[in-house]
Scaffold this motif. Structure first.
Motif, short mmCIF file in Angstrom:
data_model
loop_
_atom_site.label_atom_id
_atom_site.label_comp_id
_atom_site.label_asym_id
_atom_site.label_seq_id
_atom_site.Cartn_x
_atom_site.Cartn_y
_atom_site.Cartn_z
N GLU A 188 15.37 -4.05 -5.72
CA GLU A 188 15.81 -5.25 -6.44
C GLU A 188 16.70 -6.17 -5.96
O GLU A 188 16.71 -7.44 -5.65
CB GLU A 188 15.99 -4.94 -8.04
N ALA A 189 17.82 -5.39 -5.35
CA ALA A 189 19.04 -5.96 -4.81
C ALA A 189 18.65 -6.71 -3.39
O ALA A 189 19.07 -7.64 -2.96
CB ALA A 189 20.18 -5.03 -4.75
N ALA A 192 16.37 -9.72 -3.95
CA ALA A 192 16.76 -10.93 -4.67
C ALA A 192 17.32 -12.04 -3.63
O ALA A 192 17.80 -12.18 -2.77
CB ALA A 192 18.12 -10.51 -5.32
N GLY A 193 16.73 -13.18 -4.15
CA GLY A 193 16.92 -14.49 -3.47
C GLY A 193 15.89 -14.51 -2.07
O GLY A 193 15.99 -15.61 -1.51
N THR A 194 15.08 -13.62 -1.93
CA THR A 194 14.18 -13.75 -0.96
C THR A 194 12.98 -14.72 -1.14
O THR A 194 12.29 -15.18 -0.22
CB THR A 194 13.53 -12.42 -0.15
N THR A 198 9.29 -11.11 -5.63
CA THR A 198 9.84 -10.32 -6.78
C THR A 198 9.12 -8.97 -6.74
O THR A 198 8.02 -8.84 -6.78
CB THR A 198 9.09 -11.20 -7.88
#
Length: 241
Positions: free
Chosen positions: A114-115, A118-120, A123
């Motif tokens: 998840e980390a 994140a932001g890529t 999901t």
């Protein structure tokens, strides 16, 4: 309705295969490819040690284009993360918005994924998350999934388990300390049949190799067994591939 595009994080094993099956049954996503880290030095799937020829046959049977992420052996974490980052960026450019993982209950692994996503623009999806693993293992077998144990951690299981079928007898023979799905790393599998495939793969068990505390069973496509080709050494790559 246009469904969101997704990749399956494909390890060659039962958990990713069953996750693909469950996602396809639900019908929410259009799974457009299989993302796999391959140790380029040996031409084998990272961690599982499965030959790349079997990986290709799996993806053909599943109707999934391959997206190979080549990594060296050994692979420093910064190289692993850089190459995975490149693969994610390419997926985003191709319109992929989700990535499916077969993780079951290891919260640190889920948090890591998840980390990193994140932001890529992608999901992460965990369709098997927190399902009780004894029942999950039986559900896999009940749907027709067939697999072999490709890798065994000899700190947790004897080497003789490498090459065994993932079946009811295996579950009966596992020590109580071993998770039925091997989620704690006790073993890793290679899928040869199931509802996610259009046909069964003809795979035979070859030599068993013990290396760095792990036992590997070399699995061979039967059409390859008479070719005279020698496999590369069975690797153990410690990345999260």
């Amino acid at each position: 309705m246009v469904r969101p595009k997704a990749l399956i994080s494909w390890s060659s094993g039962k958990d990713s295969a069953f996750a693909l099956h469950e996602v396809r049954r639900a019908g929410e996503f259009d799974v457009v490819g299989a993302l796999t880290t391959v140790t380029e030095t040996f031409g084998r799937v990272s961690i599982h040690g499965v030959r790349q020829e079997i990986l290709q046959a799996q993806c053909e049977a599943a109707g999934l284009p391959q997206r190979i992420v080549p990594i060296p052996y050994p692979c420093p974490n910064e190289i692993y993360e850089a190459r995975m980052g490149e693969a994610v960026a390419e997926a985003v450019a191709d319109g992929v918005t989700h990535m499916i993982f077969g993780d079951l209950f290891l919260r640190d692994i889920r948090a890591y994924r998840e980390a990193k996503l994140a932001g890529t623009g992608i999901t992460p999806i965990f369709p098997l998350w927190d399902r009780p693993t004894p029942e999950l293992a039986r559900a896999m077998m009940g749907c027709g999934l067939e697999a072999y144990l490709a890798t065994v951690d000899m700190k947790k299981l004897s080497a003789e388990f490498a090459g065994r079928k993932f079946d009811a007898q295996l579950l009966a023979d596992l020590p109580d300390s071993v998770d039925p799905c091997g989620e704690n790393g006790e073993f890793h599998t290679c899928v040869v049949a199931g509802p996610m495939f259009s046909h069964r793969l003809s795979v035979s068990t070859g030599e068993r190799v013990e290396r760095d505390g792990y036992a590997y069973c070399d699995l061979v496509l039967e059409q390859m067994s008479s070719s005279g080709r020698r496999p590369g050494p069975i690797p153990r790559d410690l990345t999260l591939g």
